[in-house]
Scaffold this motif. Sequence first.
Motif, PDB file in Angstrom:
ATOM      1  N   GLU A 200       0.831  -1.206   0.000  1.00 19.60           N
ATOM      2  CA  GLU A 200       0.000   0.000   0.000  1.00 19.60           C
ATOM      3  C   GLU A 200       0.862   1.251   0.000  1.00 19.60           C
ATOM      4  O   GLU A 200       0.608   2.205  -0.754  1.00 19.60           O
ATOM      5  CB  GLU A 200      -0.915   0.016   1.227  1.00 19.60           C
ATOM      6  N   GLY A 201       1.908   1.254   0.831  1.00 20.90           N
ATOM      7  CA  GLY A 201       2.783   2.413   0.909  1.00 20.90           C
ATOM      8  C   GLY A 201       3.500   2.685  -0.400  1.00 20.90           C
ATOM      9  O   GLY A 201       3.660   3.845  -0.806  1.00 20.90           O
ATOM     10  N   CYS A 202       3.964   1.634  -1.064  1.00 21.75           N
ATOM     11  CA  CYS A 202       4.642   1.804  -2.354  1.00 21.75           C
ATOM     12  C   CYS A 202       3.705   2.416  -3.392  1.00 21.75           C
ATOM     13  O   CYS A 202       4.103   3.283  -4.173  1.00 21.75           O
ATOM     14  CB  CYS A 202       5.176   0.461  -2.851  1.00 21.75           C
ATOM     15  N   GLU A 203       2.452   1.970  -3.373  1.00 16.86           N
ATOM     16  CA  GLU A 203       1.473   2.503  -4.324  1.00 16.86           C
ATOM     17  C   GLU A 203       1.166   3.974  -4.032  1.00 16.86           C
ATOM     18  O   GLU A 203       1.084   4.795  -4.960  1.00 16.86           O
ATOM     19  CB  GLU A 203       0.184   1.686  -4.259  1.00 16.86           C
ATOM     20  N   LEU A 204       1.028   4.298  -2.741  1.00 19.46           N
ATOM     21  CA  LEU A 204       0.727   5.675  -2.366  1.00 19.46           C
ATOM     22  C   LEU A 204       1.885   6.608  -2.717  1.00 19.46           C
ATOM     23  O   LEU A 204       1.672   7.729  -3.205  1.00 19.46           O
ATOM     24  CB  LEU A 204       0.429   5.760  -0.868  1.00 19.46           C
ATOM     25  N   ARG A 205       3.107   6.170  -2.490  1.00 15.29           N
ATOM     26  CA  ARG A 205       4.263   7.010  -2.806  1.00 15.29           C
ATOM     27  C   ARG A 205       4.413   7.197  -4.309  1.00 15.29           C
ATOM     28  O   ARG A 205       4.821   8.270  -4.774  1.00 15.29           O
ATOM     29  CB  ARG A 205       5.532   6.403  -2.202  1.00 15.29           C
ATOM     30  N   MET A 206       4.087   6.164  -5.063  1.00 19.78           N
ATOM     31  CA  MET A 206       4.140   6.285  -6.514  1.00 19.78           C
ATOM     32  C   MET A 206       3.077   7.281  -6.991  1.00 19.78           C
ATOM     33  O   MET A 206       3.344   8.135  -7.858  1.00 19.78           O
ATOM     34  CB  MET A 206       3.914   4.926  -7.172  1.00 19.78           C
ATOM     35  N   ASN A 207       1.878   7.184  -6.409  1.00 20.21           N
ATOM     36  CA  ASN A 207       0.818   8.122  -6.769  1.00 20.21           C
ATOM     37  C   ASN A 207       1.198   9.549  -6.404  1.00 20.21           C
ATOM     38  O   ASN A 207       0.897  10.493  -7.140  1.00 20.21           O
ATOM     39  CB  ASN A 207      -0.487   7.744  -6.061  1.00 20.21           C
ATOM     40  N   ARG A 208       1.876   9.694  -5.253  1.00 19.57           N
ATOM     41  CA  ARG A 208       2.292  11.024  -4.842  1.00 19.57           C
ATOM     42  C   ARG A 208       3.267  11.646  -5.849  1.00 19.57           C
ATOM     43  O   ARG A 208       3.138  12.807  -6.230  1.00 19.57           O
ATOM     44  CB  ARG A 208       2.950  10.989  -3.465  1.00 19.57           C
ATOM     45  N   SER A 209       4.233  10.842  -6.273  1.00 18.86           N
ATOM     46  CA  SER A 209       5.229  11.367  -7.212  1.00 18.86           C
ATOM     47  C   SER A 209       4.581  11.778  -8.527  1.00 18.86           C
ATOM     48  O   SER A 209       5.006  12.738  -9.172  1.00 18.86           O
ATOM     49  CB  SER A 209       6.329  10.333  -7.459  1.00 18.86           C
ATOM     50  N   ILE A 210       3.531  11.059  -8.913  1.00 19.10           N
ATOM     51  CA  ILE A 210       2.842  11.377 -10.161  1.00 19.10           C
ATOM     52  C   ILE A 210       1.938  12.594  -9.982  1.00 19.10           C
ATOM     53  O   ILE A 210       1.956  13.527 -10.794  1.00 19.10           O
ATOM     54  CB  ILE A 210       2.008  10.171 -10.643  1.00 19.10           C
ATOM     55  N   GLN A 211       1.163  12.598  -8.902  1.00 23.15           N
ATOM     56  CA  GLN A 211       0.159  13.645  -8.722  1.00 23.15           C
ATOM     57  C   GLN A 211       0.736  14.961  -8.222  1.00 23.15           C
ATOM     58  O   GLN A 211       0.542  16.011  -8.846  1.00 23.15           O
ATOM     59  CB  GLN A 211      -0.925  13.157  -7.755  1.00 23.15           C
TER      60      GLN A 211
ATOM     61  N   ASN B 234      -9.714   8.519  -0.353  1.00 21.62           N
ATOM     62  CA  ASN B 234      -9.513   9.176   0.930  1.00 21.62           C
ATOM     63  C   ASN B 234      -8.036   9.284   1.268  1.00 21.62           C
ATOM     64  O   ASN B 234      -7.582   8.830   2.308  1.00 21.62           O
ATOM     65  CB  ASN B 234     -10.231   8.393   2.037  1.00 21.62           C
ATOM     66  N   ILE B 235      -7.270   9.850   0.358  1.00 20.39           N
ATOM     67  CA  ILE B 235      -5.820   9.961   0.534  1.00 20.39           C
ATOM     68  C   ILE B 235      -5.423  11.388   0.238  1.00 20.39           C
ATOM     69  O   ILE B 235      -5.858  11.984  -0.737  1.00 20.39           O
ATOM     70  CB  ILE B 235      -5.077   9.002  -0.425  1.00 20.39           C
ATOM     71  N   PHE B 236      -4.622  11.942   1.126  1.00 18.40           N
ATOM     72  CA  PHE B 236      -4.173  13.314   0.934  1.00 18.40           C
ATOM     73  C   PHE B 236      -2.687  13.326   0.662  1.00 18.40           C
ATOM     74  O   PHE B 236      -1.923  12.669   1.344  1.00 18.40           O
ATOM     75  CB  PHE B 236      -4.466  14.155   2.173  1.00 18.40           C
ATOM     76  N   ILE B 237      -2.279  14.068  -0.355  1.00 13.88           N
ATOM     77  CA  ILE B 237      -0.881  14.086  -0.795  1.00 13.88           C
ATOM     78  C   ILE B 237      -0.358  15.507  -0.746  1.00 13.88           C
ATOM     79  O   ILE B 237      -1.019  16.438  -1.217  1.00 13.88           O
ATOM     80  CB  ILE B 237      -0.759  13.532  -2.230  1.00 13.88           C
ATOM     81  N   ILE B 238       0.829  15.673  -0.163  1.00 10.56           N
ATOM     82  CA  ILE B 238       1.416  17.002  -0.075  1.00 10.56           C
ATOM     83  C   ILE B 238       2.875  16.954  -0.447  1.00 10.56           C
ATOM     84  O   ILE B 238       3.527  15.936  -0.275  1.00 10.56           O
ATOM     85  CB  ILE B 238       1.238  17.577   1.334  1.00 10.56           C
TER      86      ILE B 238
END
Length: 265
Positions: free
Chosen positions: A198-209, A261-265
């Motif tokens: 899950e963390g790997c997916e979220l970090r990948m999404n963060r780098s993209i978004q 429900n994920i917040f990225i900064i």
Amino acid sequence: MRMKEDPMKNGQLKPAYNIQFGVDSEYIVWVSSGHQPTDTTTLIPFLKSIEDYTKLKYPKIVADSGYESEENYTFLECNNQLSFIKPANYEISRTRKYKNDIRRIDNMDYDEKNDYYICKNSKKLFANKIINRKSKTGYKSEITCYACEECRDCQYKSGCIKRSNSKIPLENRTKNLQVSKLFHKKRKENLKRIISPEGCELRMNRSIQAEGAFAQVKQNMKFRRFLSRGKENVLSECVIVAIAHNISRLHNKIVKKNVENIFII
């Protein structure tokens, strides 16, 4: 992201602004501006402003290494939010040089029951005092100080004790450590999360978004310098830019209304 004008012009210091974008599903959902030199102290007021104005709380906070601190970890836990923050030492800790560095606390064995570390020379470092530190934001942390029981004639001393401007000769110095137990605990808990699937997916999404949003604003929209001065004026510019960015994304998202429900900064 920090957007700023050239800090020096004609010998005069010019104002600089630290701009924060919160991204959700490729939309910029919140913006802040400030004069903080680093990102560490921006996370808590940023999240508080979202809750105050929108009454919305994201259960998962994904952020880059610039936002890692004991204060931020503690705030998120108390606020019932899960941190997915990349540790500041994440990249370097994976290198062979780091893993072979005997000076580092991460490469020492720790006896949790008896509270001592074991160095390369199999000597114990015992806790001898506790000091309290207060950050610029007023956050208080507890630091435990450890000292080696015997460093005399140690063959690893030159590689174990960090060189400094100390007037004490190296052969007379003792290995010391200063450790925030709470910070190390929170960092380990956070590390387990970010290396999980899950963390790997979220970090990948963060780098993209998140990075993609800034790339869109700076590269495609050519927004590289503020036209006004003053915190409120700069914030107004950022809001307008964020609205323009969101409109440009709307046609690609019109049929995809699933907001996580994920917040990225």
